[in-house]
Design an enzyme around this catalytic site. Sequence first.
Site, PDB file in Angstrom:
ATOM      1  N   ASP A 113       0.869  -1.184   0.000  1.00 29.41           N
ATOM      2  CA  ASP A 113       0.000   0.000   0.000  1.00 29.41           C
ATOM      3  C   ASP A 113       0.907   1.235   0.000  1.00 29.41           C
ATOM      4  O   ASP A 113       1.389   1.661  -1.043  1.00 29.41           O
ATOM      5  CB  ASP A 113      -0.906  -0.110   1.232  1.00 29.41           C
ATOM      6  CG  ASP A 113      -1.907   1.012   1.370  1.00 29.41           C
ATOM      7  OD1 ASP A 113      -2.178   1.689   0.369  1.00 29.41           O
ATOM      8  OD2 ASP A 113      -2.433   1.219   2.481  1.00 29.41           O
ATOM      9  N   PHE A 162     -10.281   0.110  -0.300  1.00 28.50           N
ATOM     10  CA  PHE A 162      -9.968  -0.823   0.775  1.00 28.50           C
ATOM     11  C   PHE A 162     -10.544  -2.186   0.410  1.00 28.50           C
ATOM     12  O   PHE A 162     -11.734  -2.344   0.185  1.00 28.50           O
ATOM     13  CB  PHE A 162     -10.515  -0.354   2.123  1.00 28.50           C
ATOM     14  CG  PHE A 162      -9.915  -1.143   3.252  1.00 28.50           C
ATOM     15  CD1 PHE A 162      -8.646  -0.844   3.723  1.00 28.50           C
ATOM     16  CD2 PHE A 162     -10.589  -2.227   3.791  1.00 28.50           C
ATOM     17  CE1 PHE A 162      -8.059  -1.614   4.724  1.00 28.50           C
ATOM     18  CE2 PHE A 162     -10.018  -2.993   4.804  1.00 28.50           C
ATOM     19  CZ  PHE A 162      -8.744  -2.686   5.261  1.00 28.50           C
ATOM     20  N   ASP A 169      -7.887  -8.489   5.738  1.00 29.94           N
ATOM     21  CA  ASP A 169      -8.971  -8.344   6.709  1.00 29.94           C
ATOM     22  C   ASP A 169      -9.392  -6.905   6.905  1.00 29.94           C
ATOM     23  O   ASP A 169      -8.664  -5.966   6.572  1.00 29.94           O
ATOM     24  CB  ASP A 169      -8.514  -8.880   8.074  1.00 29.94           C
ATOM     25  CG  ASP A 169      -7.501  -7.943   8.741  1.00 29.94           C
ATOM     26  OD1 ASP A 169      -6.467  -7.643   8.116  1.00 29.94           O
ATOM     27  OD2 ASP A 169      -7.754  -7.489   9.877  1.00 29.94           O
ATOM     28  N   ARG A 175     -11.008 -12.585   6.146  1.00 31.71           N
ATOM     29  CA  ARG A 175      -9.813 -13.246   5.612  1.00 31.71           C
ATOM     30  C   ARG A 175     -10.170 -14.515   4.841  1.00 31.71           C
ATOM     31  O   ARG A 175      -9.450 -14.940   3.953  1.00 31.71           O
ATOM     32  CB  ARG A 175      -8.860 -13.629   6.761  1.00 31.71           C
ATOM     33  CG  ARG A 175      -8.210 -12.437   7.463  1.00 31.71           C
ATOM     34  CD  ARG A 175      -7.072 -12.945   8.347  1.00 31.71           C
ATOM     35  NE  ARG A 175      -6.651 -11.978   9.342  1.00 31.71           N
ATOM     36  CZ  ARG A 175      -5.737 -11.027   9.149  1.00 31.71           C
ATOM     37  NH1 ARG A 175      -5.149 -10.910   7.977  1.00 31.71           N
ATOM     38  NH2 ARG A 175      -5.401 -10.205  10.112  1.00 31.71           N
TER      39      ARG A 175
END
Length: 188
Positions: A113, A162, A169, A175
């Site tokens: 990220d 996101f 998660d 997950r």
Amino acid sequence: MATSSAQFTSEFSNPNLEVLISEAQIQARIKELGAEITRDYAGLNPLLIGVLKGACFFLSDLLRSIDTRLGIEFMAISSYGSSTRTSGEVRIMKDLDVPIEGRHILVVEDIVDTGLTLSYLLANLASRGAASVKLAALLDKYERRQKEVKIDYLGFKIPDEFVVGYGLDFAERYRNLPFIAVLKNPEA
Ligand code: IMP
Ligand code: MG
């Protein structure tokens, strides 16, 4: 009539999720990456290092498409911040159990990220005298990069959203999804 007090609610078809990368797409891309890694690391006995917890899922599928001798280890890293943003402060919570001097290291991560976590980790591993340190990442959220990180084996570039699933998660949830999805409303 209620037959059971425990009501079944599907997480895989949760309406708050919008599939971004399907299970079939993930698995097909992993096969390609595995073939590439097999060619590049033949005879080098690489050590694959998975970053807990998110990368375990990618690591376990990737491993099974790499047809050469190798070893695996795990590290746990915490990067302080909120549940959706990293602060850049990184700490090793679980270190390697073995020395890596002279080894060919392939770090396996779920997502890059800002790049803050990985740039710290890659430099840390290189300083331990590894013969080489490379990175395999399933996802690259390139628009948010703050520190440059070279991704040697990349699954997919994704937009600045996101995402959850396949190891990723939101507050430890999601997950277990076999696909990658955009979480439409994190508050829901
Ligand atoms: P970086 O240091 O900003 O590159 O952060 C990487 C870490 O942040 C990843 O290993 C994830 O744990 C987490 N992260 C970043 N983006 C997402 C996302 O979209 N979904 C879930 N976790 C994410
Ligand atoms: Mg992570």
